[in-house]
Design an enzyme around this catalytic site. Structure first.
Site, mmCIF file in Angstrom:
data_model
loop_
_atom_site.group_PDB
_atom_site.id
_atom_site.type_symbol
_atom_site.label_atom_id
_atom_site.label_comp_id
_atom_site.label_asym_id
_atom_site.label_seq_id
_atom_site.Cartn_x
_atom_site.Cartn_y
_atom_site.Cartn_z
ATOM 1 C CG ASP A 148 54.761 28.612 50.709
ATOM 2 O OD1 ASP A 148 55.614 29.061 51.488
ATOM 3 O OD2 ASP A 148 54.080 29.327 49.929
ATOM 4 C CB ILE A 149 53.395 22.773 53.890
ATOM 5 C CG1 ILE A 149 54.418 22.804 55.017
ATOM 6 C CG2 ILE A 149 52.656 21.436 53.850
ATOM 7 C CD1 ILE A 149 53.846 22.615 56.396
ATOM 8 C CB CYS A 382 28.703 45.020 38.199
ATOM 9 S SG CYS A 382 27.878 43.436 38.431
ATOM 10 N NE ARG A 463 25.149 34.895 44.680
ATOM 11 C CZ ARG A 463 25.579 33.680 44.329
ATOM 12 N NH1 ARG A 463 24.871 32.957 43.498
ATOM 13 N NH2 ARG A 463 26.715 33.205 44.812
ATOM 14 C CG HIS A 508 32.340 42.852 35.712
ATOM 15 N ND1 HIS A 508 32.745 43.601 36.791
ATOM 16 C CD2 HIS A 508 31.298 42.110 36.137
ATOM 17 C CE1 HIS A 508 31.983 43.309 37.829
ATOM 18 N NE2 HIS A 508 31.094 42.412 37.464
ATOM 19 C CD GLU A 510 35.448 45.500 35.203
ATOM 20 O OE1 GLU A 510 34.610 45.969 34.388
ATOM 21 O OE2 GLU A 510 35.127 44.961 36.273
HETATM 22 N N1 GLN Z 1 26.215 42.452 44.219
HETATM 23 C C1 GLN Z 1 25.666 42.678 42.932
HETATM 24 C C2 GLN Z 1 25.079 41.403 42.353
HETATM 25 O O1 GLN Z 1 25.444 40.314 42.730
HETATM 26 C C3 GLN Z 1 26.709 43.266 41.978
HETATM 27 C C4 GLN Z 1 27.852 42.336 41.708
HETATM 28 C C5 GLN Z 1 29.044 43.030 41.097
HETATM 29 O O2 GLN Z 1 29.189 44.258 41.187
HETATM 30 N N2 GLN Z 1 29.940 42.261 40.519
HETATM 31 O O3 GLN Z 1 24.235 41.494 41.490
#
Ligand code: GLN
Length: 548
Positions: A148-149, A382, A463, A508, A510
């Protein structure tokens, strides 16, 4: 001084370089060496944080808040160590650094060029972790395919580093494909020969060739590859398709990948790889005694890489409980009030996935409602937690238009709202609430029972947040904020009293599940699903008898 292993890929992408790199790292770690892995990606985005999951799969987040390639997730899951900002570098970041330096006058009078300025910056970053004194071995995976370039400056940097460092400090492992032609009933080595030639033309000669193949390599074929690609016979490593990625370290050990690499690096280890814990995990993974069905509600379900860490966390948590976790993918856009019970029929638990934007949220809310009203174990991550809050506000607190301002900026009941410090932000890249934050769990809560601790730390990428204006009403009606950030008061965990298992987390979990440390929420969620299964079996003995 650290030793450097470079992993390149030939013929095609998606051969599993990340898994091979992680497996090799695991074997070296299991011999007592301190190992880390880093990934260099040739694309121009500064990081994958702004990429759509359809483009690039899941965006993995490190403790220090870097938005990175999903391969870093494999590194952490295999090695059980944290990675960081320094472990994922893109062309975009390299150029950004060099251009910033140019603007500051660092190269005064000089023409700034790919060689030496870009390659110098690549080399500096390739050596950064090695020079920290924390590692004996640094594995660098070069993203993309040789030829790949855009990967040329990376290969050139490897060439220069090999020249600069003592011969025994570097080794190049090239992963390639040996395709099987069904019509001819033959494995073909020509594409591999070409890709090795291409790499050699760029000045780098592989020391080891790892061959991805659907069929076992015969001794003649191995000899042919060794001869035409100019490597030692024992440096031709077969990497056959595996049932699970967790088998690959053992397969690589049988092929002697770690031994050949250590020989080139003149590394000695007086111990054989200790993979007893790993083998124990694999044994349980392959011989489950139970099975649960978990519905994964998301909008990127066509693309499994979008939920990579969640799927792997289920594998880890399932294995230690000798339970196969069948993940049933449900598209949130296809769930409606009239079909929800049909769609979720037969499931033992429900996970509502993270996500962004408006598409598919109503289906997620419907699914949460079903789980809440029917005592189905529920786990929201989330956006999944945010959907649980909206569902509760709409149907229990009677705010029919409750929403997140992400989806409805004018909602009269913004139970999920933009965080204060996000409101002025214009730039999108790297500006979410990212990385590890502490959280304090309420005593006596489900969350505290799950973690067995009062203070935890988890990784974030969002956010929006739970709007504390509604907290009192939520708690009065039975939805408890059982985890709160001690510094900001942000709600991080919600759970429903009186429900068998109903938990939503703003972070998160996970991302922190590994083979050796399955995440406790996933473990308890599967336990709850198993329990639910037994309950529904005993509730309908005729159905159970028919099914058995
Ligand atoms: N969209 C949502 C937020 O920004 C949840 C983000 C997510 O699930 N990682 O708060």
């Amino acid at each position: 001084m650290a030793k450097y292993i470079f992993v390149t890929g030939g013929v095609t992408s998606s051969l599993g370089k990340g898994i091979v790199a992680a497996s090799l790292a695991k074997l070296l770690q299991a011999r007592g060496l301190r190992v880390t892995i880093q990934k260099f990606d040739p694309y121009i985005n500064v990081d994958p944080g702004t990429l759509n999951p359809y483009e690039h799969g899941e965006c993995y987040v490190t403790e220090d808040g870097a938005e990175t390639d999903l391969d870093l997730g494999h590194y952490e899951r295999f090695l059980n160590i944290f990675t960081s900002q320094a472990n994922n570098v893109t062309t975009g970041r390299i150029y950004q650094t060099v251009i910033d330096q140019e603007r500051q006058g660092a190269y005064l009078g000089k023409t700034v060029q790919v060689v030496p300025h870009i390659t110098d910056e690549i080399k500096r970053r390739m050596r950064l972790l090695g020079e920290s004194g924390q590692y004996d071995v640094v594995i660098t995976e070069i993203g993309g395919t040789v030829g790949d370039i855009e990967s040329l400056p990376f290969v050139e940097s490897v060439r220069q580093l090999q020249w600069e460092l003592p011969e025994s400090d570097t080794v190049v492992v090239h992963l390639t494909l040996i395709p099987y032609l069904r019509a001819a009933k033959e494995l073909k080595t020509k594409p591999t020969q070409h890709s090795v030639r291409m790499l050699s033309q760029e000045g780098v000669h592989p020391d080891v060739i790892v061959c991805r193949t659907e069929h076992s390599l015969s001794p003649e074929l191995r000899r042919k590859i060794a001869l035409f690609c100019n490597v030692r016979l024992e440096a031709v490593i077969e990497s056959a398709d595996a049932q699970t990625i967790y088998e690959v370290p053992l397969m690589m050990m049988r092929e002697g990948l770690d031994t050949i690499v250590m020989k080139k690096l003149e590394l000695t280890s007086n111990q054989e790889p200790d993979l007893s814990k790993w083998s124990d995990f694999l044994h349980k993974l392959k011989r489950p005694k139970h099975k649960v069905s978990i519905g994964l509600i998301g909008k990127y379900i066509e693309l499994q890489d979008a939920y990579k860490s969640i799927l792997e966390a289920f594998v880890h948590a399932g294995a230690i409980q000798e339970t196969e976790v069948e993940v049933v993918n449900l598209h949130s856009e296809h769930i409606t009030p009239s079909n929800v019970s049909e769609q979720l029929k037969g499931l033992d638990g429900l996970l509502v996935a993270p996500g962004f934007g408006h598409r598919g949220v109503e289906g997620k809310i419907e699914a949460v409602r079903y789980a809440r009203e029917n005592g189905l174990p529920f786990f929201g991550i989330c956006l999944g937690m945010q959907m649980a809050a909206i569902e509760f506000a709409r149907h229990v607190l009677h705010h029919p238009h409750a929403h997140s301002t992400e989806m409805d900026a004018k909602t009269p009941d913004p139970v999920i709202d933009l965080m204060e410090d996000q409101k002025q932000l214009q730039a999108k890249g790297g500006t979410m609430r990212l990385g590890a934050y502490p959280c304090v769990l309420k005593s006596g809560s489900l969350a505290e029972k799950i973690y067995g601790a009062e203070r935890i730390s988890e990784r974030h990428r969002h956010r929006w947040e739970f709007n504390n204006r509604y907290l009192e009403a939520f708690e009065r009606a039975g939805m408890q904020a059982s985890g709160v950030n001690p510094d900001t008061g942000l709600v991080e965990v919600i759970e429903l009293k009186g429900h068998p298992f109903f938990i939503g987390v703003q972070y998160h979990p996970e991302l922190k599940s590994t083979v050796e440390n399955p995440h406790p929420i996933f473990v308890h969620f599967i336990q709850a699903a198993l329990h639910q299964q037994q309950l529904s079996a005993s509730a309908s003995p005729i159905k159970a008898a028919l099914e058995s």
